[in-house]
Write a protein that holds these residues in place. Structure first.
Motif: not given
Length: 133
Positions: A1-23
């Motif tokens: 892999m050269n310096a110009q190529e990215s290892l990342v090809t997209g964004t799958d999801f963003v994570f958020l911490p919560i205290t209650s799934f129901e809420r």
């Protein structure tokens, strides 16, 4: 892999911490109107679809982590920030300050029920335009 190529090809999801799934489900589906595409067993969490990004929420106490809300805001696209803000305010969502006009977009800052940072966002300027603020 050269310096110009990215290892990342997209964004799958963003994570958020919560205290209650129901809420969280009541907020993300009930208030924001997002589709809940997946629910994890035992109220651990789930996934909500925005149309361009999946928001994954997890009750972090159930995986042995201490809860701390995310302050890295997720900008949620809307066609009309003022109308979306008014609708959310009618659903008891509080906003921090006035709607901001950066010279290229409108932004209104708010939080989910666990204090995770969110933004209503609409870019009105063409690509390449520079913010005035």
């Amino acid at each position: 892999m050269n310096a110009q190529e990215s290892l990342v090809t997209g964004t799958d999801f963003v994570f958020l911490p919560i205290t209650s799934f129901e809420r969280a489900e009541q907020f993300y589906s009930g208030v924001l109107g997002l589709e809940c595409s997946k629910r994890y067993d035992d109220g651990l969490g789930g996934e909500f679809e925005t149309g361009s990004l999946t928001i994954q929420v997890v009750d972090v106490a159930k995986i042995g982590r201490e809860f701390e809300p995310s302050k890295g805001a997720i900008a949620l696209h809307v066609d009309d920030v003022a109308a979306a803000r008014a609708e959310l305010e009618s659903r008891d969502v509080g906003f921090q300050g006035e709607t901001m006009d950066s010279g290229v977009c409108y932004q209104a800052f708010f939080e989910d029920r666990d204090g995770n940072a969110l933004i209503l966002h609409h870019r009105y300027a063409p690509p390449g335009a520079k913010p005035t603020r």
